[in-house]
Design a protein around this motif. Sequence first.
Motif, short mmCIF file in Angstrom:
data_model
loop_
_atom_site.label_atom_id
_atom_site.label_comp_id
_atom_site.label_asym_id
_atom_site.label_seq_id
_atom_site.Cartn_x
_atom_site.Cartn_y
_atom_site.Cartn_z
N TYR A 208 0.83 -1.22 0.00
CA TYR A 208 0.00 0.00 0.00
C TYR A 208 0.86 1.26 0.00
CZ TYR A 208 -3.92 -3.09 1.02
OH TYR A 208 -4.86 -4.08 0.96
N GLU A 209 2.00 1.19 0.67
CA GLU A 209 2.92 2.34 0.65
C GLU A 209 3.41 2.61 -0.77
OE1 GLU A 209 3.84 4.46 2.89
OE2 GLU A 209 2.79 3.60 4.60
N ALA A 210 3.75 1.53 -1.50
CA ALA A 210 4.21 1.70 -2.88
C ALA A 210 3.09 2.25 -3.76
CB ALA A 210 4.70 0.36 -3.42
N ALA A 211 1.85 1.80 -3.50
CA ALA A 211 0.72 2.30 -4.30
C ALA A 211 0.50 3.79 -4.05
CB ALA A 211 -0.54 1.50 -3.96
N ARG A 212 0.65 4.21 -2.78
CA ARG A 212 0.48 5.64 -2.49
C ARG A 212 1.58 6.47 -3.13
NH1 ARG A 212 -1.74 3.79 2.52
NH2 ARG A 212 0.34 3.57 3.44
N VAL A 213 2.79 5.93 -3.15
CA VAL A 213 3.90 6.65 -3.79
C VAL A 213 3.65 6.81 -5.28
CG1 VAL A 213 6.36 6.50 -4.37
CG2 VAL A 213 5.60 5.97 -2.06
N ASP A 214 3.05 5.79 -5.89
CA ASP A 214 2.74 5.86 -7.32
C ASP A 214 1.57 6.78 -7.63
OD1 ASP A 214 4.79 4.14 -7.86
OD2 ASP A 214 3.53 2.35 -7.93
N GLY A 215 0.87 7.24 -6.59
CA GLY A 215 -0.21 8.20 -6.80
C GLY A 215 -1.54 7.57 -7.17
N THR A 216 -1.74 6.31 -6.85
CA THR A 216 -3.02 5.66 -7.16
C THR A 216 -4.09 6.11 -6.18
OG1 THR A 216 -2.42 3.75 -5.81
CG2 THR A 216 -1.93 3.62 -8.15
N SER A 217 -5.31 6.17 -6.66
CA SER A 217 -6.43 6.56 -5.81
C SER A 217 -6.83 5.40 -4.91
CB SER A 217 -7.61 7.00 -6.67
OG SER A 217 -8.09 5.92 -7.44
N THR A 218 -7.77 5.67 -4.00
CA THR A 218 -8.23 4.62 -3.07
C THR A 218 -8.90 3.49 -3.82
OG1 THR A 218 -8.56 6.30 -1.35
CG2 THR A 218 -9.66 4.17 -1.05
N TRP A 219 -9.76 3.82 -4.79
CA TRP A 219 -10.44 2.79 -5.56
C TRP A 219 -9.46 2.00 -6.42
CZ3 TRP A 219 -13.84 -0.64 -6.16
CH2 TRP A 219 -14.16 -1.17 -7.41
N GLN A 220 -8.49 2.69 -7.04
CA GLN A 220 -7.49 1.99 -7.85
C GLN A 220 -6.65 1.05 -6.99
OE1 GLN A 220 -5.53 5.39 -9.63
NE2 GLN A 220 -6.56 5.07 -11.61
N THR A 221 -6.30 1.49 -5.79
CA THR A 221 -5.53 0.63 -4.89
C THR A 221 -6.33 -0.60 -4.51
OG1 THR A 221 -4.38 2.56 -3.99
CG2 THR A 221 -4.32 0.55 -2.68
N TYR A 222 -7.60 -0.41 -4.24
CA TYR A 222 -8.44 -1.55 -3.85
C TYR A 222 -8.62 -2.52 -5.03
CZ TYR A 222 -12.36 -4.13 -1.87
OH TYR A 222 -13.17 -5.12 -1.39
N ARG A 223 -8.81 -1.98 -6.23
CA ARG A 223 -9.06 -2.83 -7.39
C ARG A 223 -7.79 -3.48 -7.92
NH1 ARG A 223 -9.13 -1.72 -12.87
NH2 ARG A 223 -8.72 0.48 -12.44
N LEU A 224 -6.68 -2.78 -7.87
CA LEU A 224 -5.45 -3.29 -8.48
C LEU A 224 -4.51 -3.96 -7.48
CD1 LEU A 224 -4.64 -0.25 -10.82
CD2 LEU A 224 -5.80 -2.39 -11.42
N VAL A 225 -4.72 -3.71 -6.19
CA VAL A 225 -3.81 -4.28 -5.19
C VAL A 225 -4.55 -5.23 -4.25
CG1 VAL A 225 -2.26 -3.75 -3.27
CG2 VAL A 225 -2.29 -2.27 -5.28
N THR A 226 -5.60 -4.72 -3.59
CA THR A 226 -6.26 -5.52 -2.56
C THR A 226 -6.96 -6.75 -3.15
OG1 THR A 226 -6.61 -3.53 -1.23
CG2 THR A 226 -7.93 -5.47 -0.69
N LEU A 227 -7.80 -6.54 -4.16
CA LEU A 227 -8.57 -7.66 -4.70
C LEU A 227 -7.69 -8.76 -5.31
CD1 LEU A 227 -11.72 -5.94 -6.27
CD2 LEU A 227 -11.52 -7.18 -4.11
N PRO A 228 -6.66 -8.43 -6.12
CA PRO A 228 -5.81 -9.51 -6.63
C PRO A 228 -5.09 -10.29 -5.52
CG PRO A 228 -5.51 -7.53 -7.94
CD PRO A 228 -6.32 -7.13 -6.76
N LEU A 229 -4.62 -9.60 -4.47
CA LEU A 229 -3.93 -10.30 -3.40
C LEU A 229 -4.89 -11.06 -2.49
CD1 LEU A 229 -1.24 -7.63 -2.40
CD2 LEU A 229 -0.95 -9.69 -3.80
N LEU A 230 -6.16 -10.66 -2.52
CA LEU A 230 -7.18 -11.34 -1.72
C LEU A 230 -7.77 -12.54 -2.45
CD1 LEU A 230 -8.74 -11.10 1.00
CD2 LEU A 230 -10.41 -9.70 -0.21
#
Length: 315
Positions: A208-230
Amino acid sequence: MSTHTTPRPPRAARSAAPRRPSGIAARLGPLPWIGPAVALIVLVVLWPVYEMVRTSFLNISISGFVRGSAGLEQYRRLFDEPDLAGVLTATVVWTVAVVGVTMALSLALAQLFNQRFPGRRLTRWALIAPWAASVLMTAIGFSWMLDRTAGVLNTLMTDLGLIDAPRDWLGSPATAWPWMMCVAVFVSLPFTTYTLLAGLQTIPGEVYEAARVDGTSTWQTYRLVTLPLLRPAFLVGVVINLINVFNSFPIIWAMTRGGPASDTATSTVFMYQLKSSDIGLSAAMSVVNFALVVLMVVAFLKVSRWNADSKEEAR
């Protein structure tokens, strides 16, 4: 002429060295360790399946006496049953609806419980209650609540003026199915929520820290990071719920017994209804149910590309 002698290791060191098994132990390998588990699987799973399939080809009287082989006659009679098509359709709708609503609500609850808020521990404990109670006891409790004459729901809604007269909520398929689905979702939420919560807690914070550094929004982080890892935890929840909901018997039997006739019966309840008239026919329905469960799980895993992902992770 000098000689150099290599000192021998101490006796304690020599005795502590691991010894390889020899003789019978070497030939058996891990069998003594996995043997009890294999025997249990054969006794509890494979043997009942064999007996179930064998019984479906026999002509058995109501009293349980075998009258000889029936061949494929039981299956021909089963597929000629006028209620079978409606029961299978209801089973598909029941399974898809309950699993879909359960996964959606569990995902939301898991996200909530993964946050820090006052009373989080208490709410987590409260969610265990439907899981700790017997499914049959929960279904009976709901059937009492929905009773036409003494049910709490009818009394409350009548007092509030929402209905003019008490209604038989479980007497009609149009109202019985939604209530039974609500009970099925209610008892399925705890396990599924904790499965997804465990998956959420395994996601490292650095991602999540890397996603914030890349400037992704909350929804993009959830869709591109959380859901695939879940996804692994989500697949486990879906597969187990598919099996449990498809085979669900106590909820429907305690609330409607599949009636009137077979209007609120799934294939599992229909199988039990057939037992009262023909054991062989009921066994044939059991084989069909078993095949449907296997096909359903295999198809889901194929669609979800479980095997492909496992191979990619292994590489």
